[in-house]
Structure formats: C-alpha cells, structure tokens
Scaffold this active site. Structure first.
Site, PDB file in Angstrom:
ATOM      1  N   GLU A  52      11.646  54.321 -29.347  1.00  0.00           N
ATOM      2  CA  GLU A  52      12.662  53.540 -30.069  1.00  0.00           C
ATOM      3  C   GLU A  52      14.008  54.236 -30.072  1.00  0.00           C
ATOM      4  OE1 GLU A  52      15.190  52.095 -33.289  1.00  0.00           O
ATOM      5  OE2 GLU A  52      14.372  54.099 -33.135  1.00  0.00           O
ATOM      6  N   GLU A  53      13.972  55.563 -30.233  1.00  0.00           N
ATOM      7  CA  GLU A  53      15.229  56.303 -30.388  1.00  0.00           C
ATOM      8  C   GLU A  53      16.038  56.377 -29.098  1.00  0.00           C
ATOM      9  OE1 GLU A  53      16.157  56.762 -33.216  1.00  0.00           O
ATOM     10  OE2 GLU A  53      14.499  57.229 -34.554  1.00  0.00           O
TER      11      GLU A  53
HETATM   12 ZN   LIG Z   1      13.383  54.479 -36.474  1.00  0.00          ZN
END
Ligand SMILES: [Zn+2]
Length: 325
Positions: free
Chosen positions: A189-190
C-alpha cells in the site's frame, strides 16, 4: 510557486511549511486533513524542480509534537529533473522559517534513503466460505507493509488484525454466512498499492461477484462508523446495520468519493467500498514515524474496530437481498 516565480526559487532549497490541520482531524476528518497536507510531500519535489529549486524540505505531514519526522511516498516526473526531498519535523520547520525571516539560511542535506530493485511479494488471502453463494465475496482487509521507521503497528498491522479478528468472531459465534468472507492482507500500500492492483487484475472476471470490500487504514482509535463509496440508494439499505453499530458509537456512514487506497482498484470496477472511520485525533501524530509502535494501540479500541468490521461484513455476507450495487 507561480507567485514566487523562478527567479526567487532557482538554485535554492525550498521549504514547504504547510501546517497539518489538527482541528480538522479533531472534528473527525483526520483523513481529509492528511489528504490536503500530503500534496506538498507527494508532489513538492516535482513542482519545485520545475521552478528550478535544487532540493525540497517538507514540513512533516501530521499532528506534530515530539520532533519526529514523518516519511511517506514522494513522486517524481521523468520529464522533470529529480531533486532531493526530505521531511523535517514540525519543530524544525518552524525553526527554519523563523531563521529565514531574519536573513539568509544555509542548509547541507545528507539524505541516505535509496530505492532498491523491485522484488516479488504477495498479498495474503484467506476465505471463510459462504454456505449458499461461496462465489460471492465480501472482503475484510488491512495492509501488510509499512514504512520502515516504526513497526507499522497502527499503519496497518491494526487493520490486518481487525480483518483476521472479524472472521475469527464469525467462527467463534458459529455463524454461517451465506456469502464468502475473504480476509486480505494487501501488499505494498505504501508504494502505490501494487498488491491491490494485482488482485483486481487477477480476479477481473470475479469482481461482479464481489459484494463489497472493507478496509481499515486509519489507525486503531475508537470507530465512529464507515466511509462509504456506494450508490446513494444503498444508504437506506445500510440503516439497520447502522442502527446496530450505533450501540457502540460506530453507526456513522459517511458517503465519500474514495475510501482506502487499497480499495481503489475494486471501487473502479464498481465494487462498493468501505473504509473504517476512526477517531483520528492522535493517529497522524504517529503515522509514518518511528513512534508507530504497538504501545499506541488501545486493545479495547482495537476490539471495537474488529466488532464494527464484523457487523458490517456479516450483514453484507448474509443479507437476503443484494445489496449495494
Ligand atoms: Zn496505511
């Protein structure tokens, strides 16, 4: 930057000293406060470079305090020279601004981060099969990766824990959902949610059977409800669910244009998407810092979040009438 002009900017280190709106976060809109502040970190290096800056410093995006720098994704544009970018603490941003008001300030940047080659990684997926419609899926999720400064307890081990606990609660109560409840721990996600995009591609043919997707990615504070990217007419369907959640103060359903980053690919494909909506008054003090550690999680509040997630997931997985599309 246009107002300053190239003449003022060229050859200089630019400091973006934008304050995170702590009051907005206190009013229940922590995610929105983050969104409006994060553009300086995510786009600042591109725009400053376009005007000739040699580097940028960005006031950390968060509630400040404790003199902690907050990291996070920074974008570059292949058409514009790539310049160094670093986050400074809120306190140091104020210091630099104060010094600059008195005269010329010099800084020497020593930036050590590096981008390593890409490698293969994985989402983690587990199904609690539905009894009547195993092919129809409700996702409960969090993301598995985190920034390296802390341990990612809040962002987002908490979300993964909630999703696992949600399914565990269904099992423990010996409930049999009619549709499949799928736990997903998203990867990456990052760095732009490659795991979520890969999932959407891999399951392209099945997305019509995805009844909804839920993710928690706003910490582990007391839940006040859900942010929902759903059709207007679906709001009425949710009101009995909301009434149940009200008992623990989590009955709010707030329509939004987009929820959590990992759900974006599914939402594009028309899957109704829900983000847990937490009290985020303190979340952005720790977000993407060395202080994102498990002591910041209140076990009772984590349990409240798991309860909210399971109520919503079970309602969606067991409703006789579908539903939100
Ligand atoms: Zn997050």
């Amino acid at each position: 930057l246009e107002a300053l002009g190239r003449k003022q900017i060229a050859g200089k280190i630019l400091l973006f000293n934008n304050r995170f709106d702590q009051r907005m976060a206190a009013q229940g809109l922590g995610g929105e406060a983050y969104e409006q502040a994060v553009v300086f970190r995510s786009r600042g290096a591109i725009d400053a470079s376009y005007f000739g800056a040699v580097a940028v410093l960005v006031r950390s995006v968060g509630g400040g305090g404790y003199r902690l720098p907050h990291t996070g994704i920074t974008a570059y544009d292949p058409a514009i020279p790539k310049i160094p970018a670093g986050a400074v603490t809120a306190e140091d941003a104020d210091l630099i601004a104060g010094l600059a008001a008195r005269g010329k300030v010099q800084a020497r940047l020593v930036l050590t981060p590096q981008s390593l080659p890409e490698t293969t990684s994985y989402n983690v997926v587990a199904d609690l099969k539905g009894t009547e419609h195993p092919e129809q899926v409700v996702i409960v999720s969090g993301h598995l990766d985190s920034w390296d400064l802390g341990t990612g307890a809040l962002d987002d081990a908490a979300g993964v824990a909630m999703a696992m606990a949600a399914v565990e609660l269904v099992r423990r109560l010996d409930l049999r959902p009619r549709r499949t409840i799928r736990v997903v721990a998203w990867m990456g996600e990052e760095c732009g949610s490659p795991g979520a995009w890969a999932y959407a591609k891999q399951h392209e043919g099945e997305l019509a059977h995805h009844v909804a997707a839920i993710e928690s990615d706003l910490g582990a504070g007391h839940p006040v409800g859900f942010k929902a990217k759903i059709k207007d007419k679906a709001m009425a369907w949710l009101s009995p669910v909301s009434a149940i959640l009200d008992a623990q103060g989590a009955g709010g359903i707030r329509p939004v244009d987009g929820t959590e980053a990992d759900l974006t690919p599914l939402a594009y494909a028309g899957v109704p998407a829900f983000g847990l909506w937490q009290d985020s008054r303190t979340y952005f003090n720790f977000h993407h810092t060395a202080a994102d550690t498990i002591d910041k999680i209140v076990p009772a509040e984590l349990a409240e979040n798991a309860a909210a997630m399971v109520v919503m997931a079970y309602a969606l997985a067991n409703a006789t009438e579908p539903l939100l599309r």
